[in-house]
Design an enzyme around this catalytic site. Sequence first.
Site, mmCIF file in Angstrom:
data_model
loop_
_atom_site.group_PDB
_atom_site.id
_atom_site.type_symbol
_atom_site.label_atom_id
_atom_site.label_comp_id
_atom_site.label_asym_id
_atom_site.label_seq_id
_atom_site.Cartn_x
_atom_site.Cartn_y
_atom_site.Cartn_z
ATOM 1 C CG ASN A 1 -2.253 -0.528 0.663
ATOM 2 O OD1 ASN A 1 -2.711 -0.446 -0.305
ATOM 3 N ND2 ASN A 1 -3.068 -0.827 1.921
ATOM 4 C CG PHE B 1 -0.322 -10.272 3.776
ATOM 5 C CD1 PHE B 1 -0.866 -10.611 5.254
ATOM 6 C CD2 PHE B 1 -0.508 -11.320 2.894
ATOM 7 C CE1 PHE B 1 -1.307 -11.916 5.447
ATOM 8 C CE2 PHE B 1 -1.188 -12.441 3.237
ATOM 9 C CZ PHE B 1 -1.470 -12.747 4.602
ATOM 10 C CB CYS B 2 0.095 -3.320 3.856
ATOM 11 S SG CYS B 2 -0.141 -2.865 5.307
ATOM 12 C CG ASN B 3 0.069 -6.899 -2.161
ATOM 13 O OD1 ASN B 3 -0.428 -6.473 -3.054
ATOM 14 N ND2 ASN B 3 1.498 -7.301 -2.304
#
Length: 473
Positions: free
Chosen positions: A146, A404-406
């Site tokens: 992100n 996972f911030c993805n």
Amino acid sequence: MPTAVPVTDDPAYTSAYAAFARDHPGYASAELDAARATDFARLDRSGDVYLDYTGGGVYAESHVREHADLLTSAVFGNPHSTNPTSQAMTELTESARRAVLAHFRADPEEYVAVFTPNASGALKLVAESYPFAPGGTFLLTYDNHNSVNGIREFARARGAEVGYVPVRPPDMRVDDDTLRRALDAPGVAARRLFAYPAQSNFSGVLHPLAWVARAKERGWDVLLDAAAYAPTHALDLRAVRPDFVTLSFYKMLGYPTGVGALLARREALAALRRPWFAGGTIAYASVSEPRHDLHEGAEAFEDGTLNYLALPAVESGLRRLANGHQAAIDARVTALTGWTLARLAALRHGNGRPLVQVYGPLDTAGRGGAIAFNLLRAAGVLIDHREVERAANRERISLRTGCFCNPGAGEAALGISSGELASCFSVHDRMTIDTFRGCLSDKGSGAVRVSFGHASTFSDAFALVRLLEGFRA
């Protein structure tokens, strides 16, 4: 000789380790076994199974002691001065800067190392300063953290086009022809930036470093996010020459936290235009006459006072990796990843259906040490990843769940379409993770991720598989 193989009377473990050692000779490393038995002995004393190296490394006890000895042996002051304690700290700061460049084999005539709070801070420096303009493009892969995705807000605000190159499940790789077409798109006078991760923090896929040269040949600037790649792989900036590289040292070394770096080609750094100035970044500033002049090079991008007391620990940590450990870590992580993938594929319910759905490559070719997966019930329905985390927590197994911030990789892996997301957004003024789960309950809202690193041993992988076996019906 210290050994990382635990003494156990469990015949299943003994048999599994014997087979593993025979099939994966690259795992063997006397140095890493000794480190596990000394620097990382607290893992075994506490009974912790640590499987979140993509989230953060585990610090070596001797590394912390070495740093503490340095801090208690002298007095160090703020480097933004010329007094004796300041000069002592300035020398250590510049020594750490040189060590970072040397570790990545970056020519100091070509590259500059800018210290930042973390990889996200390095990415923001590029985001806010890159000369996005109408006619320009910010191109990135779906598979990005992100903190890379967030660059699009600066690009759009300045009139640049934003484009994404998708990844294809189940292996979660980018289609080469699709990327080639995107890079071949005709450009105009405005600059264009292409960003991608050397290793996915979601699936562990290693995206080709050859993309750097391909993009640059077509007139693109290239930002390479190396945060997930650098802990277990060597990055040679003489062979691969991106314009910007971002990383966090706690992921590589476990300690110190609060320090990252932007490695930038001098030519690319000179093209950045900072939107503000701060203490430490300026050669001169006036209030009576509203003018300022930035320092040249790294100092122009290091806002305020650096986390200067932590910087010597970066140098000493990199020195440890340079002592031949990184190749051994890479080989060990590859062996553990390969064994774990094979065991996950073999886990079945009583009715023969698979227990595990892996998102990403099913072997070690072109992948790193992170594995993303979900568990399935005997009927084929996803088990909520939070249920897996709760079970892991009870066994003192540290893994990670979520996206996972993805989000791009997560949406691709779970098969969530833009239409489904648009429908969710249309009925919610503000999207939270709970409303997101409510919209897409049948597809799941995330996954489980385990990742191996510098202190991992076979016992960690074995403990994970034994935990997952408990979900079989």
